[in-house]
Write a protein that holds these residues in place. Structure first.
Motif, PDB file in Angstrom:
ATOM      1  N   LEU A 151       0.828  -1.204   0.000  1.00 34.48           N
ATOM      2  CA  LEU A 151       0.000   0.000   0.000  1.00 34.48           C
ATOM      3  C   LEU A 151       0.864   1.256   0.000  1.00 34.48           C
TER       4      LEU A 151
ATOM      5  N   GLY B 185       0.072   2.301  -3.512  1.00 35.47           N
ATOM      6  CA  GLY B 185      -1.297   2.770  -3.331  1.00 35.47           C
ATOM      7  C   GLY B 185      -1.537   4.127  -3.960  1.00 35.47           C
TER       8      GLY B 185
ATOM      9  N   LEU C 212      -4.657  -4.874  -4.563  1.00 35.44           N
ATOM     10  CA  LEU C 212      -3.739  -5.225  -3.478  1.00 35.44           C
ATOM     11  C   LEU C 212      -3.559  -6.733  -3.387  1.00 35.44           C
TER      12      LEU C 212
ATOM     13  N   VAL D 212      -5.472   2.487   7.944  1.00 41.15           N
ATOM     14  CA  VAL D 212      -5.476   2.620   6.487  1.00 41.15           C
ATOM     15  C   VAL D 212      -6.534   3.667   6.140  1.00 41.15           C
TER      16      VAL D 212
ATOM     17  N   TYR E 256      -5.241   3.530   0.887  1.00 44.54           N
ATOM     18  CA  TYR E 256      -3.853   3.976   0.843  1.00 44.54           C
ATOM     19  C   TYR E 256      -3.383   4.317   2.255  1.00 44.54           C
TER      20      TYR E 256
END
Length: 361
Positions: free
Chosen positions: A50, A54, A61, A85, A95
């Motif tokens: 991430l 991201g 993912l 997150v 992200y």
């Protein structure tokens, strides 16, 4: 005005306070489960990916980490709910903010937390043994814990040692200059050798010995030294804090381990015998105030909890069984250090989570 009602008891229950405690319990329940999921995110590279690539959907993912989307989707939602997150509802992507990455994906960060989750998740595995110890008063040795406890400890404390160690040594009386010119150092309770190796890197003219009673940790420390390229000037030996060899050390260090020892007074006496005339003993301990009520904080809870699970049982498993505890505070630490014959003791430095003491002859 706070209302109260009777709930199966003679004393009234304050509904507002009851509601607050229920909410606290729910937060703790979520945190307990979250710790296990944070370890999964760390070990599967979910946080790292991430951070590197991201924002990502759950499918993206999963593809990049070679995991299954349905699991990843649920994991991401749990992480977003916990604030670990960040979720963009418009794009259905996740992200890490710079702050989240600093805590979860940057292993060199002094506040890197996955190692801590690894530690606390593993240390709790002794639950049945600890329950019995509560009844019998017997101890549980450090070596009796799951292997992940040792690796988690290294990953939890190692980055902070890298960030603060040289400042801590610089706060000692004349030690930095002595080590730069060439001194003798022993790191007691070295574990996997994170601070030991950092000292060897910082002071190439000095010789460093790391000692720990846990043979398996010493074997890992030797491997770490080879990888770091300092095996020529750092040596690791299996020994206890009361029996390690050598003398005329310019610096003796103990990082977050003095409170674990069964006989801290006897250890202090042995350190005194092994120091040079102008040598210093640096003791790094978890931050704690001398008054219990001032330690009733989130960090204090963590300190007391880990002390209950690991530190105090380890001390009680050894000779004397002093049981100093991880929230020992400055006054109690001074008491046992001076009880071993030291005449000078002071707080040399501190961080929000650490106290650094200097003891001299």
């Amino acid at each position: 005005m706070n209302e109260s009602v009777d709930i199966d008891g003679p004393e009234p229950i304050n509904e507002e306070k009851l509601s607050e405690l229920v909410e606290t319990s729910l937060v703790d329940l979520g945190a307990t489960v979250h710790a296990a999921l944070a370890v999964i995110g760390d070990e599967l590279g979910l946080y790292e990916t991430l951070d590197d690539e991201g924002p990502l959907t759950s499918s993206e993912l999963a593809e990049k980490t070679e995991t299954v989307e349905r699991y990843v989707r649920e994991w991401l939602r749990s992480q977003a709910a916990g604030g670990y997150v960040t979720y963009d509802a418009e794009t259905d992507r996740y992200y890490l903010t710079p702050e989240q990455a600093h805590i979860l994906a940057n292993e060199e960060s002094p506040v890197f937390m996955p190692g801590a989750f690894q530690l606390v998740g593993s240390v709790a595995k002794i639950g049945p043994e600890l329950q019995e110890a509560f009844r019998t008063g017997e101890g549980i040795g450090w070596h009796e814990h799951d292997e992940d406890v040792f690796h988690g400890t290294e990953r939890f404390f190692g980055p902070s040692y890298g960030a603060f160690l040289l400042d801590w040594i610089g706060a000692l009386d004349g030690v930095d200059a002595r080590l730069k010119s060439g001194g003798r150092i022993v790191d007691v309770g070295c574990g996997h050798g994170a601070p030991t190796i950092r000292i060897a890197e910082a002071y190439p003219n000095s010789t460093v010995v790391g000692i720990d009673y846990h043979k398996e940790s010493i074997e890992v420390a030797r491997e770490r030294a080879e990888t770091a390229g300092v095996a020529d000037r750092v040596r690791f030996e299996v020994a206890t804090a009361r029996e390690y060899t050598g003398s005329d050390y310019d610096l003796v260090t103990m990082f977050n381990c003095y409170h674990d020892m069964g006989d801290p007074v006897g250890v202090a006496a042995h350190v005194r015998e092994t120091l040079s005339e102008n040598g210093a003993w640096m003791i790094v301990e978890p931050y704690a105030d001398d008054r219990v009520e001032n330690n009733l904080t989130p960090f204090g809870r963590l300190g007391y909890a880990i002390s209950t699970l690991a530190c105090t049982p380890n001390s009680l498993s050894q000779d004397v069984g002093y049981g100093l505890g991880a929230q020992a505070c400055e006054d109690r630490t001074r008491e046992v250090v001076t009880g071993g014959g030291f005449t000078r003791f002071r707080r040399a430095a501190e961080t929000p989570t650490s106290l650094v003491f200097e003891a001299k002859l």
